[in-house]
Design a protein around this motif. Structure first.
Motif, PDB file in Angstrom:
ATOM      1  N   ILE A 162     -40.712   9.731   1.857  1.00  0.00           N
ATOM      2  CA  ILE A 162     -40.882  11.110   2.334  1.00  0.00           C
ATOM      3  C   ILE A 162     -41.575  11.084   3.696  1.00  0.00           C
ATOM      4  O   ILE A 162     -41.123  11.716   4.648  1.00  0.00           O
ATOM      5  CB  ILE A 162     -41.722  11.939   1.335  1.00  0.00           C
ATOM      6  CG1 ILE A 162     -41.018  12.023  -0.027  1.00  0.00           C
ATOM      7  CG2 ILE A 162     -41.978  13.341   1.890  1.00  0.00           C
ATOM      8  CD1 ILE A 162     -41.861  12.674  -1.119  1.00  0.00           C
ATOM      9  N   PHE A 163     -42.657  10.319   3.782  1.00  0.00           N
ATOM     10  CA  PHE A 163     -43.446  10.292   5.022  1.00  0.00           C
ATOM     11  C   PHE A 163     -43.099   9.067   5.866  1.00  0.00           C
ATOM     12  O   PHE A 163     -43.966   8.459   6.482  1.00  0.00           O
ATOM     13  CB  PHE A 163     -44.941  10.367   4.687  1.00  0.00           C
ATOM     14  CG  PHE A 163     -45.287  11.645   3.982  1.00  0.00           C
ATOM     15  CD1 PHE A 163     -45.383  12.831   4.694  1.00  0.00           C
ATOM     16  CD2 PHE A 163     -45.451  11.685   2.608  1.00  0.00           C
ATOM     17  CE1 PHE A 163     -45.655  14.030   4.051  1.00  0.00           C
ATOM     18  CE2 PHE A 163     -45.725  12.879   1.951  1.00  0.00           C
ATOM     19  CZ  PHE A 163     -45.826  14.050   2.676  1.00  0.00           C
ATOM     20  N   ASN A 164     -41.818   8.720   5.857  1.00  0.00           N
ATOM     21  CA  ASN A 164     -41.344   7.584   6.647  1.00  0.00           C
ATOM     22  C   ASN A 164     -41.488   7.900   8.140  1.00  0.00           C
ATOM     23  O   ASN A 164     -40.869   8.831   8.651  1.00  0.00           O
ATOM     24  CB  ASN A 164     -39.878   7.315   6.280  1.00  0.00           C
ATOM     25  CG  ASN A 164     -39.308   6.113   7.002  1.00  0.00           C
ATOM     26  OD1 ASN A 164     -39.222   6.097   8.225  1.00  0.00           O
ATOM     27  ND2 ASN A 164     -38.926   5.107   6.253  1.00  0.00           N
ATOM     28  N   GLY A 165     -42.318   7.127   8.821  1.00  0.00           N
ATOM     29  CA  GLY A 165     -42.607   7.413  10.230  1.00  0.00           C
ATOM     30  C   GLY A 165     -41.374   7.353  11.107  1.00  0.00           C
ATOM     31  O   GLY A 165     -41.202   8.159  12.020  1.00  0.00           O
ATOM     32  N   ARG A 166     -40.489   6.399  10.827  1.00  0.00           N
ATOM     33  CA  ARG A 166     -39.303   6.231  11.668  1.00  0.00           C
ATOM     34  C   ARG A 166     -38.333   7.405  11.499  1.00  0.00           C
ATOM     35  O   ARG A 166     -37.798   7.921  12.479  1.00  0.00           O
ATOM     36  CB  ARG A 166     -38.600   4.915  11.294  1.00  0.00           C
ATOM     37  CG  ARG A 166     -37.410   4.569  12.169  1.00  0.00           C
ATOM     38  CD  ARG A 166     -36.818   3.212  11.793  1.00  0.00           C
ATOM     39  NE  ARG A 166     -36.093   3.241  10.539  1.00  0.00           N
ATOM     40  CZ  ARG A 166     -34.801   3.538  10.420  1.00  0.00           C
ATOM     41  NH1 ARG A 166     -34.090   3.830  11.491  1.00  0.00           N
ATOM     42  NH2 ARG A 166     -34.215   3.546   9.239  1.00  0.00           N
ATOM     43  N   LEU A 167     -38.152   7.850  10.243  1.00  0.00           N
ATOM     44  CA  LEU A 167     -37.114   8.852   9.981  1.00  0.00           C
ATOM     45  C   LEU A 167     -37.646  10.286   9.996  1.00  0.00           C
ATOM     46  O   LEU A 167     -37.153  11.126  10.739  1.00  0.00           O
ATOM     47  CB  LEU A 167     -36.435   8.548   8.643  1.00  0.00           C
ATOM     48  CG  LEU A 167     -35.713   7.198   8.588  1.00  0.00           C
ATOM     49  CD1 LEU A 167     -35.216   6.906   7.179  1.00  0.00           C
ATOM     50  CD2 LEU A 167     -34.551   7.163   9.580  1.00  0.00           C
ATOM     51  N   SER A 168     -38.666  10.567   9.167  1.00  0.00           N
ATOM     52  CA  SER A 168     -39.133  11.954   9.052  1.00  0.00           C
ATOM     53  C   SER A 168     -39.869  12.399  10.311  1.00  0.00           C
ATOM     54  O   SER A 168     -39.816  13.563  10.691  1.00  0.00           O
ATOM     55  CB  SER A 168     -40.051  12.099   7.837  1.00  0.00           C
ATOM     56  OG  SER A 168     -39.348  11.760   6.657  1.00  0.00           O
ATOM     57  N   TYR A 169     -40.560  11.480  10.956  1.00  0.00           N
ATOM     58  CA  TYR A 169     -41.381  11.840  12.113  1.00  0.00           C
ATOM     59  C   TYR A 169     -40.601  11.642  13.416  1.00  0.00           C
ATOM     60  O   TYR A 169     -40.318  12.585  14.134  1.00  0.00           O
ATOM     61  CB  TYR A 169     -42.658  10.986  12.148  1.00  0.00           C
ATOM     62  CG  TYR A 169     -43.654  11.303  11.047  1.00  0.00           C
ATOM     63  CD1 TYR A 169     -43.350  11.053   9.711  1.00  0.00           C
ATOM     64  CD2 TYR A 169     -44.905  11.828  11.340  1.00  0.00           C
ATOM     65  CE1 TYR A 169     -44.265  11.330   8.702  1.00  0.00           C
ATOM     66  CE2 TYR A 169     -45.831  12.102  10.335  1.00  0.00           C
ATOM     67  CZ  TYR A 169     -45.502  11.852   9.022  1.00  0.00           C
ATOM     68  OH  TYR A 169     -46.404  12.129   8.031  1.00  0.00           O
ATOM     69  N   ARG A 170     -40.264  10.372  13.723  1.00  0.00           N
ATOM     70  CA  ARG A 170     -39.739  10.098  15.061  1.00  0.00           C
ATOM     71  C   ARG A 170     -38.269  10.472  15.202  1.00  0.00           C
ATOM     72  O   ARG A 170     -37.871  11.081  16.189  1.00  0.00           O
ATOM     73  CB  ARG A 170     -40.020   8.646  15.429  1.00  0.00           C
ATOM     74  CG  ARG A 170     -41.526   8.472  15.709  1.00  0.00           C
ATOM     75  CD  ARG A 170     -41.918   7.077  16.044  1.00  0.00           C
ATOM     76  NE  ARG A 170     -42.152   6.245  14.872  1.00  0.00           N
ATOM     77  CZ  ARG A 170     -43.249   6.293  14.103  1.00  0.00           C
ATOM     78  NH1 ARG A 170     -44.218   7.138  14.373  1.00  0.00           N
ATOM     79  NH2 ARG A 170     -43.380   5.487  13.072  1.00  0.00           N
ATOM     80  N   LYS A 171     -37.454  10.155  14.187  1.00  0.00           N
ATOM     81  CA  LYS A 171     -36.073  10.627  14.296  1.00  0.00           C
ATOM     82  C   LYS A 171     -36.037  12.148  14.162  1.00  0.00           C
ATOM     83  O   LYS A 171     -35.222  12.819  14.802  1.00  0.00           O
ATOM     84  CB  LYS A 171     -35.166   9.971  13.239  1.00  0.00           C
ATOM     85  CG  LYS A 171     -33.698  10.208  13.540  1.00  0.00           C
ATOM     86  CD  LYS A 171     -32.744   9.510  12.587  1.00  0.00           C
ATOM     87  CE  LYS A 171     -31.302   9.757  13.021  1.00  0.00           C
ATOM     88  NZ  LYS A 171     -30.331   9.300  11.995  1.00  0.00           N
ATOM     89  N   GLY A 172     -36.961  12.681  13.344  1.00  0.00           N
ATOM     90  CA  GLY A 172     -37.067  14.134  13.217  1.00  0.00           C
ATOM     91  C   GLY A 172     -37.348  14.797  14.556  1.00  0.00           C
ATOM     92  O   GLY A 172     -36.791  15.853  14.876  1.00  0.00           O
TER      93      GLY A 172
END
Ligand SMILES: [Zn+2]
Ligand SMILES: [Zn+2]
Length: 660
Positions: free
Chosen positions: A414-424
């Motif tokens: 859920i709190f995956n930095g690569r996907l939820s944060y940066r790709k988001g």
């Protein structure tokens, strides 16, 4: 939330560490510190929560939460808490007799009271089932108070409540309930779309401590033994995981920050460790909240909690958490300060509808780091941020911003930095690029805030707002960037001939879904006289060629000059490719019996090759996608054939080959 850097991930290792910890704890006799309460030793328990998936009793949906009133006493240095929580709710399922709250199993519930009467209850498996005595009709208001105590055990970053000493050796106690560990410290309904209308957080501390929380500090009451009760009240709707406390040996450093309208401002109340050097070193960092507050209010609409305050409470944690109107902060760096503030629009005012939609919280808050750099520091700093984000996203070929429900058991997904944060953040930047209209882009965000204020929203809800504001369907964009995985790789070839500039874009993708990313392409044409011109195209299929009428000599073609696009790419100038200069193309073996291999240099990428007989009849024609191409020709009869290779620029070269 900003999670600490995680260097490895293995569920297996996590489980092993946890087991090791549990085993040790069973044999470790614990001594409790001295304190005021006689019930402490009798009630505190050493149970550990079971390892497993978060499962929720469906009966939490039988009522609608209106209010939580926390009145807890804490002992920083331990996680032991005791006190009561008032829960006011309205029955929504007719005939409800059992009101079900979630509360960590190892807490001891001593009493549940409603209207002066004790209610009977059962407390098992993190479920507190309260017998209301009779079936209640829909619309019945239930106002009850749960008395309990316990010492929750730490479970790493996502512990509901934890304590540690700061660098000065002082104990600090803080909570972090996202995504579903509020139950570790108070009885609660952990459903995102049921925000409480208001909340009181009363925290009683030993002498020398300050408790920071949501809303406004209405009063500090002096209690026997020099204890202090900090009485915080908020009248804004609040999601369960944003209710918080942070308790430490704090000093207060507060100031007013400007909002979007002139003469209007909001209190920024900071609780930092009570040492002069902390204020000295952090003052400048903290004061940067002001331009951020003004910027985000201008871009997204006035700070949603301007009737109360914003705040920071320092804690010795690895990241930070956007507790409503009082973010808990491990440090006060520029990006993290912007991030937690931004959550007050995306996350707190408009909350993700499900954990699959965590993009609404983390993608947008991460993009605020970019925006704060862009408008407060400068475009170069912002581009640097996005470059790092893009590189991180591209470090793996797949993964979607949307979190498929099958992965929700894994908090770190859920709190995956690569996907939820940066790709988001990257896909918001990509959307801004597609719109190519900043006022429209920001008004979409502001409209989204208006529509879903005090509630929840999904990624689809955001798409609906984009559709609404543009009058177009953006389903294609969300399919490829939000639900889809990976990113495109472009191979751009250009050549100039007869007053025309040809630009050919060939796209492949890093993952299988999607196989093609539709979208805008932007090029800066630099002429021999150093003048420039920007052109935009829309790519609708994997291989597309664009022609621009241009008389001047083109010196250079820059792809995506403003660095908006999440992509890999290469640009090839093939203007001057002609036969005398053409690097060698070889076909081997020749003669051949079954297979031939065509080796050709980079600049002929995305050309085609053709097999014809001596009568000019075309037998095969195919694209060339790599620097070498192997072809099985076992099916053709013996004889002499012609292989012709066409460059993307239209040049060609022919070879005679012989099959035995
Ligand atoms: Zn965050
Ligand atoms: Zn006590």
């Amino acid at each position: 939330m900003n999670t600490p850097l995680r260097l490895f991930y293995s569920p297996f290792i996590v489980v092993l560490l946890f087991l090791a910890f549990s085993t040790q704890a069973q044999f470790h006799h614990r001594e409790f510190p001295q304190h005021n309460c006689s019930h402490y030793c009798a009630k505190a328990r050493l149970d550990f929560p079971s390892i497993g998936i978060y499962e929720q009793d469906v009966r939490v949906h039988d009522y609608d939460v209106k209010f939580y009133g926390l009145d807890l006493e804490v002992h920083p240095g331990t996680t032991f808490i005791h006190g009561s929580v008032q829960v006011v709710s309205e029955i929504v399922t007719p005939g409800t007799q059992y009101l079900v709250l979630e509360l960590w199993a190892a807490h001891t519930v001593s009493q549940v009271v409603m209207g002066g009467e004790d209610l009977s209850f059962q407390h098992e498996n993190d479920v507190l089932e309260i017998d209301l005595g009779a079936m209640k009709p829909q619309g019945t208001m239930i106002d009850l108070q749960v008395f309990y105590s316990g010492e929750p055990s730490p479970e790493g970053f996502f512990s509901g409540i934890q304590t540690a000493t700061n660098s000065f050796g002082d104990p600090v106690l803080w909570t972090l309930s996202e995504p579903h560990n509020a139950r570790q410290w108070f009885p609660v309904k952990q459903v995102l779309n049921d925000k409480a209308d208001s909340v009181h957080v009363f925290i009683t501390t030993p002498p020398g401590f300050i408790a920071a929380s949501n809303g406004l500090l209405q009063q500090v009451t002096h209690l026997p033994d020099q204890r202090l009760r900090y009485e915080w009240k908020s009248r804004y709707p609040i999601a369960y995981y944003l209710i918080s406390m942070a308790v430490g040996n704090y000093q207060e450093f507060s100031f007013m920050a400007p909002l979007d309208t002139e003469n209007d401002s909001v209190l920024v109340q900071n609780f930092i460790y009570n040492y002069p050097e902390v204020l000295q070193s952090q003052r400048e960092n903290l004061e940067r909240t002001s331009p951020m507050m003004q910027l985000l209010s201008e871009l997204w609409g006035t700070y949603p909690f301007s009737g109360e305050k914003y705040g920071h409470a320092q804690a010795p944690m690895g990241g930070a958490m956007e507790h409503q109107t009082m973010s808990t902060m491990g440090h006060f760096g520029f990006d993290i300060t912007a991030h937690e503030l931004a959550h007050h629009w995306f996350g707190n005012n408009v909350t993700c509808a499900t954990w699959s939609d965590i993009w609404i919280n983390e993608g947008f808050a991460s993009y605020a780091e970019y925006l704060s750099r862009e408008f407060i520091i400068g475009p170069e700093s912002a581009r640097d941020w996005m470059q790092h984000a893009h590189n991180n996203v591209k470090s793996q070929p797949d993964g979607s911003v949307y979190v498929p429900p099958m992965f929700l058991e894994d908090i770190w997904r859920i709190f995956n930095g690569r996907l939820s944060y940066r790709k988001g953040a990257a896909i918001l930047h990509q959307l801004r690029f597609e719109l190519n209209n900043d006022p429209l882009f920001f008004s979409i965000m502001e409209e989204f805030q208006d529509i879903y204020a005090d509630g929840v929203a999904s990624g689809d809800d955001f798409r609906n707002t984009v559709d609404l504001m543009t009058g177009q369907s953006w389903e294609w964009f969300f399919d490829q960037w939000y639900y889809g995985e990976g990113f495109p790789t472009y191979e751009i070839l250009w050549w100039q001939r007869d007053g025309k500039l040809h630009i050919r874009s060939a796209q492949t993708t890093s993952a299988n879904h999607p196989l093609f990313f539709a979208g805008a392409l932007e090029f800066k044409i630099i002429f021999a006289d150093d003048n420039e011109q920007v052109v935009r195209f829309f790519q609708e299929e994997n291989l597309q060629e664009y022609v621009v009428t241009i008389q001047k000599e083109v010196k250079e073609l820059v792809f995506d000059p403003r660095q908006y696009m999440l992509k890999n790419y290469s640009v090839w100038d093939s203007t001057n490719i002609s036969f005398p200069d053409t690097p060698a193309i070889t076909i081997s073996p020749n003669p051949f019996t079954r297979k031939i291999t065509i080796d050709y240099p980079n600049l002929w990428h995305n050309g085609t090759w053709m097999l014809s007989d001596l009568n000019g009849r075309v037998l095969m024609e195919e694209n060339l996608n790599d620097t070498t191409h192997e072809q099985d020709l076992g099916h053709i009869s013996s004889g002499i054939y012609i292989v012709t290779i066409f460059s993307p620029g239209g040049d060609k070269k022919s070879f005679k080959v012989v099959k035995y």
